[in-house]
Design an enzyme around this catalytic site. Sequence first.
Site, PDB file in Angstrom:
ATOM      1  N   SER A  72       0.834  -1.200   0.000  1.00 41.15           N
ATOM      2  CA  SER A  72       0.000   0.000   0.000  1.00 41.15           C
ATOM      3  C   SER A  72       0.873   1.255   0.000  1.00 41.15           C
ATOM      4  O   SER A  72       1.992   1.236   0.502  1.00 41.15           O
ATOM      5  CB  SER A  72      -0.906   0.012   1.231  1.00 41.15           C
ATOM      6  OG  SER A  72      -1.645  -1.185   1.316  1.00 41.15           O
TER       7      SER A  72
HETATM    8  N1  SAH Z   1      -0.121  -4.286   4.036  1.00 43.22           N
HETATM    9  C1  SAH Z   1       0.314  -5.041   2.890  1.00 43.22           C
HETATM   10  C2  SAH Z   1      -0.773  -5.045   1.856  1.00 43.22           C
HETATM   11  C3  SAH Z   1      -0.600  -6.092   0.844  1.00 43.22           C
HETATM   12  S1  SAH Z   1      -1.930  -6.175  -0.300  1.00 43.22           S
HETATM   13  C4  SAH Z   1       1.570  -4.422   2.334  1.00 43.22           C
HETATM   14  O1  SAH Z   1       1.756  -3.215   2.508  1.00 43.22           O
HETATM   15  O2  SAH Z   1       2.370  -5.145   1.721  1.00 43.22           O
HETATM   16  C5  SAH Z   1      -3.117  -7.140   0.578  1.00 43.22           C
HETATM   17  C6  SAH Z   1      -2.679  -8.483   1.070  1.00 43.22           C
HETATM   18  O3  SAH Z   1      -3.847  -9.156   1.555  1.00 43.22           O
HETATM   19  C7  SAH Z   1      -2.075  -9.403   0.016  1.00 43.22           C
HETATM   20  O4  SAH Z   1      -0.842  -9.875   0.457  1.00 43.22           O
HETATM   21  C8  SAH Z   1      -3.086 -10.527  -0.106  1.00 43.22           C
HETATM   22  O5  SAH Z   1      -2.510 -11.791  -0.389  1.00 43.22           O
HETATM   23  C9  SAH Z   1      -3.727 -10.516   1.269  1.00 43.22           C
HETATM   24  N2  SAH Z   1      -5.039 -11.160   1.327  1.00 43.22           N
HETATM   25  C10 SAH Z   1      -6.047 -11.123   0.415  1.00 43.22           C
HETATM   26  N3  SAH Z   1      -7.092 -11.850   0.829  1.00 43.22           N
HETATM   27  C11 SAH Z   1      -6.751 -12.358   2.044  1.00 43.22           C
HETATM   28  C12 SAH Z   1      -7.406 -13.200   2.979  1.00 43.22           C
HETATM   29  N4  SAH Z   1      -8.638 -13.676   2.780  1.00 43.22           N
HETATM   30  N5  SAH Z   1      -6.745 -13.511   4.119  1.00 43.22           N
HETATM   31  C13 SAH Z   1      -5.490 -13.062   4.357  1.00 43.22           C
HETATM   32  N6  SAH Z   1      -4.822 -12.272   3.501  1.00 43.22           N
HETATM   33  C14 SAH Z   1      -5.433 -11.914   2.362  1.00 43.22           C
END
Ligand code: SAH
Length: 220
Positions: A72
Amino acid sequence: MSGAGTPLSGIGMTSDRTRLRMVEALRRDGITDERVLGAMLEIPRHHFVEEGIASRAYEDVALPIGHGQTISSPTIVAHMTQLLFEGQPAKVLEIGTGCGYQTAILARLAKEVYTVERIAALMDKARRHLRDLRFYNIRYKHADGHAGYADGGPYDGILMAASATHVPEALKQQLAVGGRMVLPVGTEDQWLYVVDRKESGFVEQKRDAVRFVPLLPGLA
Ligand code: SAH
């Protein structure tokens, strides 16, 4: 902690300066919580992305972290963290560990962080990066975040980094009375929601329009 002892420490000088510029931009953008600004000044964001794009780590953009996911943007991380920490949460649950950058910010500010990620490869990499930076107050779970992380609950704060179609019921149940949840909700149109759990029940506020990857079911 600026990348000391990491493979990326060679660009440490540049990143300290560019990180300061990032924090000044956040301040101009209306982030006022000094704890949040301090944590973002301290944590080396470039440590969490691939070396090929590390030079872009302090731009205010979402960057690819593999597996179709993105880290993000600094603005959204700062904004969500500021909303979450209005209530001084000691124990925080994060859904969507991704590269672990937001996890690091949370772990810098809270006593304990529980984090859930559905993609095993991302979780392993995040765990490695956070260990390199000597964070020991984080518990990891490879699971579908729709179900939360019941073992660690109830939580004073819950932050979700992927957009759900609705506020997941399990997460509401794992939120302590007096606690706050910050999460994107929606598919085409997404909004940042703040959900406070009071003695009398849940109070939901719909805040800004946002753009997140979807909260997906199952494991990968
Ligand atoms: N805060 C993270 C955001 C990554 S994007 C960063 O800054 O890197 C969102 C993340 O949520 C991804 O890694 C994706 O795999 C995860 N995600 C999506 N659906 C999910 C679920 N049902 N349970 C756990 N993680 C999930």
